[in-house]
Design a protein around this motif. Structure first.
Motif, mmCIF file in Angstrom:
data_model
loop_
_atom_site.group_PDB
_atom_site.id
_atom_site.type_symbol
_atom_site.label_atom_id
_atom_site.label_comp_id
_atom_site.label_asym_id
_atom_site.label_seq_id
_atom_site.Cartn_x
_atom_site.Cartn_y
_atom_site.Cartn_z
ATOM 1 N N SER A 270 0.837 -1.201 0.000
ATOM 2 C CA SER A 270 0.000 0.000 0.000
ATOM 3 C C SER A 270 0.871 1.250 0.000
ATOM 4 N N ASP A 271 2.061 1.172 0.595
ATOM 5 C CA ASP A 271 2.978 2.318 0.575
ATOM 6 C C ASP A 271 3.460 2.612 -0.844
ATOM 7 N N GLU A 272 3.752 1.572 -1.616
ATOM 8 C CA GLU A 272 4.183 1.761 -3.003
ATOM 9 C C GLU A 272 3.057 2.353 -3.849
ATOM 10 N N VAL A 273 1.853 1.875 -3.631
ATOM 11 C CA VAL A 273 0.697 2.390 -4.369
ATOM 12 C C VAL A 273 0.471 3.856 -4.002
ATOM 13 N N HIS A 274 0.557 4.177 -2.726
ATOM 14 C CA HIS A 274 0.371 5.561 -2.283
ATOM 15 C C HIS A 274 1.465 6.467 -2.864
ATOM 16 N N ALA A 275 2.706 5.999 -2.873
ATOM 17 C CA ALA A 275 3.813 6.800 -3.415
ATOM 18 C C ALA A 275 3.602 7.084 -4.901
ATOM 19 N N ALA A 276 3.123 6.100 -5.640
ATOM 20 C CA ALA A 276 2.853 6.307 -7.066
ATOM 21 C C ALA A 276 1.721 7.319 -7.254
ATOM 22 N N ALA A 277 0.676 7.218 -6.433
ATOM 23 C CA ALA A 277 -0.440 8.164 -6.517
ATOM 24 C C ALA A 277 0.028 9.577 -6.184
ATOM 25 N N LEU A 278 0.864 9.693 -5.174
ATOM 26 C CA LEU A 278 1.395 10.998 -4.784
ATOM 27 C C LEU A 278 2.216 11.607 -5.912
ATOM 28 N N GLN A 279 3.082 10.818 -6.534
ATOM 29 C CA GLN A 279 3.892 11.325 -7.649
ATOM 30 C C GLN A 279 2.999 11.766 -8.807
ATOM 31 N N TYR A 280 1.959 10.994 -9.080
ATOM 32 C CA TYR A 280 1.035 11.343 -10.167
ATOM 33 C C TYR A 280 0.343 12.678 -9.880
ATOM 34 N N VAL A 281 -0.182 12.841 -8.679
ATOM 35 C CA VAL A 281 -0.882 14.085 -8.328
ATOM 36 C C VAL A 281 0.087 15.258 -8.329
ATOM 37 N N LYS B 235 4.214 20.413 -3.003
ATOM 38 C CA LYS B 235 3.526 20.670 -1.742
ATOM 39 C C LYS B 235 2.456 21.718 -2.001
ATOM 40 N N PRO B 236 1.193 21.329 -1.857
ATOM 41 C CA PRO B 236 0.118 22.280 -2.158
ATOM 42 C C PRO B 236 0.008 23.362 -1.083
ATOM 43 N N SER B 237 -0.621 24.461 -1.458
ATOM 44 C CA SER B 237 -0.896 25.517 -0.486
ATOM 45 C C SER B 237 -1.934 25.009 0.505
ATOM 46 N N LYS B 238 -2.090 25.721 1.592
ATOM 47 C CA LYS B 238 -3.092 25.323 2.585
ATOM 48 C C LYS B 238 -4.486 25.287 1.963
ATOM 49 N N ALA B 239 -4.750 26.191 1.041
ATOM 50 C CA ALA B 239 -6.062 26.251 0.393
ATOM 51 C C ALA B 239 -6.318 25.018 -0.466
ATOM 52 N N ASN B 240 -5.270 24.418 -0.995
ATOM 53 C CA ASN B 240 -5.420 23.265 -1.884
ATOM 54 C C ASN B 240 -5.060 21.927 -1.239
ATOM 55 N N ALA B 241 -4.611 21.950 -0.004
ATOM 56 C CA ALA B 241 -4.132 20.727 0.648
ATOM 57 C C ALA B 241 -5.207 19.651 0.733
ATOM 58 N N GLU B 242 -6.428 20.011 1.072
ATOM 59 C CA GLU B 242 -7.491 19.016 1.210
ATOM 60 C C GLU B 242 -7.791 18.346 -0.133
ATOM 61 N N ALA B 243 -7.891 19.133 -1.186
ATOM 62 C CA ALA B 243 -8.159 18.574 -2.522
ATOM 63 C C ALA B 243 -6.989 17.700 -2.978
ATOM 64 N N PHE B 244 -5.784 18.143 -2.710
ATOM 65 C CA PHE B 244 -4.579 17.401 -3.077
ATOM 66 C C PHE B 244 -4.559 16.046 -2.365
ATOM 67 N N ASP B 245 -4.752 16.067 -1.053
ATOM 68 C CA ASP B 245 -4.732 14.831 -0.262
ATOM 69 C C ASP B 245 -5.867 13.887 -0.654
ATOM 70 N N ARG B 246 -7.036 14.453 -0.936
ATOM 71 C CA ARG B 246 -8.169 13.630 -1.355
ATOM 72 C C ARG B 246 -7.874 12.968 -2.701
ATOM 73 N N ALA B 247 -7.262 13.706 -3.623
ATOM 74 C CA ALA B 247 -6.914 13.149 -4.928
ATOM 75 C C ALA B 247 -5.911 12.007 -4.777
ATOM 76 N N VAL B 248 -4.916 12.185 -3.927
ATOM 77 C CA VAL B 248 -3.922 11.129 -3.695
ATOM 78 C C VAL B 248 -4.613 9.883 -3.154
ATOM 79 N N ALA B 249 -5.490 10.053 -2.172
ATOM 80 C CA ALA B 249 -6.180 8.908 -1.570
ATOM 81 C C ALA B 249 -7.069 8.198 -2.585
ATOM 82 N N GLU B 250 -7.798 8.962 -3.380
ATOM 83 C CA GLU B 250 -8.694 8.347 -4.371
ATOM 84 C C GLU B 250 -7.917 7.621 -5.462
ATOM 85 N N ILE B 251 -6.836 8.221 -5.928
ATOM 86 C CA ILE B 251 -6.029 7.582 -6.974
ATOM 87 C C ILE B 251 -5.351 6.331 -6.434
ATOM 88 N N ALA B 252 -4.877 6.378 -5.206
ATOM 89 C CA ALA B 252 -4.272 5.190 -4.594
ATOM 90 C C ALA B 252 -5.313 4.078 -4.475
#
Length: 90
Positions: A17-28, A36-53
């Motif tokens: 799951s760590d490898e999958v998450h790392a790939a999703a993070l790199q993609y996003v 590193k997203p701004s505070k205003a975009n952090a929630e959307a960024f993190d949600r995108a990483v989780a959904e893609i993973a």
């Protein structure tokens, strides 16, 4: 950035799951243009990483192959050799 995304399918043991998450993070990071997203975009960024993973894990679970599983060490050695040849020419 995307050079860090590696093939995750058909390895023994299966991708963690760590490898999958790392790939999703790199993609996003790549498609958003930021590491590193701004505070205003952090929630959307993190949600995108989780959904893609999550979707990536489903994809890996559903893929079928008749090829024998690849060996991580052998694949890493091939990548190292390819990199050495590529950068030796420069």
């Amino acid at each position: 950035m995307c050079r860090n995304i590696h093939t995750l399918h058909n390895f023994e043991p299966a991708a963690s799951s760590d490898e999958v998450h790392a790939a999703a993070l790199q993609y996003v990071r790549k498609i958003s243009g930021t590491t590193k997203p701004s505070k205003a975009n952090a929630e959307a960024f993190d949600r995108a990483v989780a959904e893609i993973a999550h979707l990536t894990q489903h994809l890996l679970d559903d893929l079928v192959t008749t090829a024998p599983p690849k060996n991580r060490e052998e694949e890493a050695a091939k990548l190292k050799e390819r990199s050495a040849r590529r950068f030796a020419a420069a």
